[in-house]
Write an enzyme that holds these catalytic residues in place. Structure first.
Site, PDB file in Angstrom:
ATOM      1  N   SER A 193      35.391  37.445  41.355  1.00  0.00           N
ATOM      2  CA  SER A 193      34.908  38.430  42.309  1.00  0.00           C
ATOM      3  C   SER A 193      33.736  39.217  41.710  1.00  0.00           C
ATOM      4  CB  SER A 193      36.063  39.341  42.737  1.00  0.00           C
ATOM      5  OG  SER A 193      35.736  40.092  43.879  1.00  0.00           O
TER       6      SER A 193
ATOM      7  N   GLU B  18      38.162  32.842  52.494  1.00  0.00           N
ATOM      8  CA  GLU B  18      37.611  34.021  51.827  1.00  0.00           C
ATOM      9  C   GLU B  18      36.386  34.583  52.523  1.00  0.00           C
ATOM     10  OE1 GLU B  18      37.347  34.425  47.686  1.00  0.00           O
ATOM     11  OE2 GLU B  18      38.333  32.522  47.278  1.00  0.00           O
TER      12      GLU B  18
ATOM     13  N   HIS C  10      41.064  35.427  49.121  1.00  0.00           N
ATOM     14  CA  HIS C  10      40.339  35.968  47.976  1.00  0.00           C
ATOM     15  C   HIS C  10      41.301  36.343  46.843  1.00  0.00           C
ATOM     16  CE1 HIS C  10      36.975  37.690  45.881  1.00  0.00           C
ATOM     17  NE2 HIS C  10      37.501  38.899  45.853  1.00  0.00           N
TER      18      HIS C  10
END
Length: 269
Positions: free
Chosen positions: A123, A211, A241
């Site tokens: 991320s 995601e 995610h």
């Protein structure tokens, strides 16, 4: 956590929101208890390490506002199982320490490892790894669902916001404002897919098809290929995610991390 149902229940019960301290506590509760790890002296504030073999520096996610090495040990252990030593450096967080404080800490951690090293992250940590790779020579970059686009070019951020269990476009943008302030979206640090990627030796990208950041990975992969970077992109159907925070509970998550670990091991030469 023992099952996907446990993970979904924890996500619903511990949504990171409110003030930064509240978000950090909620995220730690969300991921749950973590395995033991070794304290290591690296960079300005140290970190944690698991496994043995060539070193992979892994920068944790959390929107640059929450998350810590302590929240990512299970993920790191699953990567390390491929035969690498995963080191999770600690870096400063926004809003107390806006960009580029976290980048400075990441570069200091890279400089603490003799010779070229593999780096990666999930991320926002993947974004951090990509930004660091433009400034240091590394053997390879391994990223899981990285943030790469703040220009509006991604076609998945809004459409998948209602389906991604862990992320949505509005919340992601709010975290970015805490870290980057009024920096423009086309700043190469804010949107790394628009940066000069040609110096990256090799790149491996993992992302799920549910995601919000799926489009970020697609943009990154295309830009890297056009820049001449040896690039692998693997999209796992159905994963939300950072499902890989629970590699033993979410089907498909462990395989993502095994591929990232194998890439890092092989990139070590």
């Amino acid at each position: 956590m023992n099952s996907i149902d446990d993970v979904v229940a924890s996500i619903k019960a511990h949504k990171p929101q409110g003030r930064p301290a509240e978000m950090r506590a909620a995220f730690a509760a969300l991921v749950g208890p973590q395995p033991a790890a070794e304290d290591v002296a690296i960079g300005p504030a140290g970190g944690l390490a698991v496994g043995s073999g060539p070193t992979l520096l892994w920068f944790h996610g959390g929107g640059f506002v929450f998350g810590a090495p302590e929240t990512h040990v299970a993920l790191a252990r699953a990567i390390a199982a491929a035969g690498v030593r995963v080191v999770l450096p600690r870096y400063r967080l926004a809003p107390e320490h806006p960009w580029p404080a976290m980048l400075d800490d990441a570069l200091a951690a890279i400089d603490a490892v003799p010779g070229p090293v593999m780096i990666g992250g999930d991320s926002a940590g993947g974004q951090l790894a990509l930004c660091a790779a433009r400034r240091r020579t590394v053997r390879g970059v391994a990223v899981l669902s990285p943030n790469t686009d703040r220009t509006g070019a991604s076609r998945t951020r809004k459409p998948l916001s209602a389906r991604d269990l862990m992320n949505d476009d509005a919340g992601d943008a709010a975290l970015a404002r805490e870290a980057f302030g009024d920096r423009p979206g086309d700043d190469p640090d804010v949107s790394p897919w628009r940066s000069d990627l040609s110096g990256i030796a090799a790149l491996h990208i993992e992302v799920g098809t549910e995601e919000v950041l799926l489009g970020d990975s697609l943009l990154l992969a295309e830009a890297a290929v056009l820049a001449g970077v040896p690039t692998a992109l693997h999209m796992t159907p159905g994963l939300f995610h950072l499902a890989a925070l629970w590699p033993d509970a979410v089907p498909g998550a462990a395989a993502q991390l095994a591929r990232l670990g194998a890439f890092a091991r092989d990139a070590a030469g």
